[in-house]
Design a protein around this motif. Structure first.
Motif, mmCIF file in Angstrom:
data_model
loop_
_atom_site.group_PDB
_atom_site.id
_atom_site.type_symbol
_atom_site.label_atom_id
_atom_site.label_comp_id
_atom_site.label_asym_id
_atom_site.label_seq_id
_atom_site.Cartn_x
_atom_site.Cartn_y
_atom_site.Cartn_z
ATOM 1 N N THR A 32 -4.399 -6.147 -10.676
ATOM 2 C CA THR A 32 -4.040 -7.028 -9.563
ATOM 3 C C THR A 32 -4.492 -6.426 -8.234
ATOM 4 O O THR A 32 -5.050 -7.119 -7.384
ATOM 5 C CB THR A 32 -2.515 -7.267 -9.540
ATOM 6 O OG1 THR A 32 -2.139 -7.863 -10.779
ATOM 7 C CG2 THR A 32 -2.105 -8.160 -8.401
ATOM 8 N N LYS A 33 -4.269 -5.133 -8.060
ATOM 9 C CA LYS A 33 -4.597 -4.467 -6.800
ATOM 10 C C LYS A 33 -6.103 -4.272 -6.615
ATOM 11 O O LYS A 33 -6.559 -4.080 -5.490
ATOM 12 C CB LYS A 33 -3.895 -3.114 -6.724
ATOM 13 C CG LYS A 33 -2.385 -3.228 -6.643
ATOM 14 C CD LYS A 33 -1.707 -1.875 -6.706
ATOM 15 C CE LYS A 33 -0.199 -2.013 -6.649
ATOM 16 N NZ LYS A 33 0.475 -0.700 -6.703
ATOM 17 N N LEU A 87 -4.703 1.843 1.114
ATOM 18 C CA LEU A 87 -4.119 2.088 -0.200
ATOM 19 C C LEU A 87 -3.041 3.170 -0.143
ATOM 20 O O LEU A 87 -3.247 4.226 0.455
ATOM 21 C CB LEU A 87 -5.195 2.511 -1.201
ATOM 22 C CG LEU A 87 -6.301 1.501 -1.500
ATOM 23 C CD1 LEU A 87 -7.331 2.119 -2.442
ATOM 24 C CD2 LEU A 87 -5.724 0.223 -2.081
ATOM 25 N N ASP A 91 -0.922 2.734 -5.181
ATOM 26 C CA ASP A 91 -2.063 1.821 -5.329
ATOM 27 C C ASP A 91 -3.243 2.551 -5.962
ATOM 28 O O ASP A 91 -3.894 2.039 -6.878
ATOM 29 C CB ASP A 91 -2.510 1.259 -3.968
ATOM 30 C CG ASP A 91 -1.493 0.349 -3.318
ATOM 31 O OD1 ASP A 91 -0.625 -0.203 -4.024
ATOM 32 O OD2 ASP A 91 -1.571 0.204 -2.073
ATOM 33 N N ASP A 94 -2.624 3.196 -9.625
ATOM 34 C CA ASP A 94 -2.728 1.964 -10.403
ATOM 35 C C ASP A 94 -4.181 1.526 -10.574
ATOM 36 O O ASP A 94 -4.610 1.180 -11.681
ATOM 37 C CB ASP A 94 -1.923 0.839 -9.734
ATOM 38 C CG ASP A 94 -0.420 1.090 -9.749
ATOM 39 O OD1 ASP A 94 0.051 1.927 -10.543
ATOM 40 O OD2 ASP A 94 0.280 0.436 -8.952
ATOM 41 N N ILE A 95 -4.950 1.550 -9.497
ATOM 42 C CA ILE A 95 -6.357 1.143 -9.568
ATOM 43 C C ILE A 95 -7.144 2.084 -10.476
ATOM 44 O O ILE A 95 -7.954 1.641 -11.297
ATOM 45 C CB ILE A 95 -6.969 1.068 -8.147
ATOM 46 C CG1 ILE A 95 -6.327 -0.101 -7.374
ATOM 47 C CG2 ILE A 95 -8.485 0.935 -8.203
ATOM 48 C CD1 ILE A 95 -6.620 -0.116 -5.894
#
Length: 116
Positions: A32-33, A87, A91, A94-95
């Motif tokens: 999503t990010k 970020l 973030d 997660d990425i």
């Protein structure tokens, strides 16, 4: 009894010390990010334009380090610096988790190194 308490204390200390090592990013949250990343790096992380790196299958820690280096200026790329600037650490985790979870299509460096 004393031995059991010592063992319990040591176990608790090890669990607390290893918690940061066990913490990691969420692949689902990363997908999503990473939507802004898709324009250059592709939804599957296998960019077709050779000027953009393929991120799929890269080491999670490497991707995190690269994003931190773009964010703090150790890597000098105006586009990536701007992308990484907002970020958070979560973030980035997660990425990196998302892109590192994807299968790579890169099986050779032929055609992927400048000058090839």
């Amino acid at each position: 009894m004393k031995r059991a308490l010592t063992l319990l204390s040591c176990t608790a200390a090890l669990m607390l010390a290893s918690a940061p090592l066990l913490a990691g990013g969420s692949i689902a949250a990363g997908k999503t990010k990473a939507t802004t990343c898709f324009a250059c790096h592709g939804v599957d992380g296998n960019a077709v334009d050779p000027q953009y790196p393929r991120l799929a299958g890269q080491y999670d820690e490497y991707l995190q380090q690269a994003l931190h280096e773009y964010k703090d200026g150790r890597r000098n790329n105006p586009i990536m610096k701007g992308m990484a600037a907002t970020l958070s650490n979560q973030d980035i985790e997660d990425i990196a988790a998302y892109f590192s979870s994807l299968p790579t299509k890169l099986d050779t460096l032929k055609g992927h190194i400048q000058g090839d």
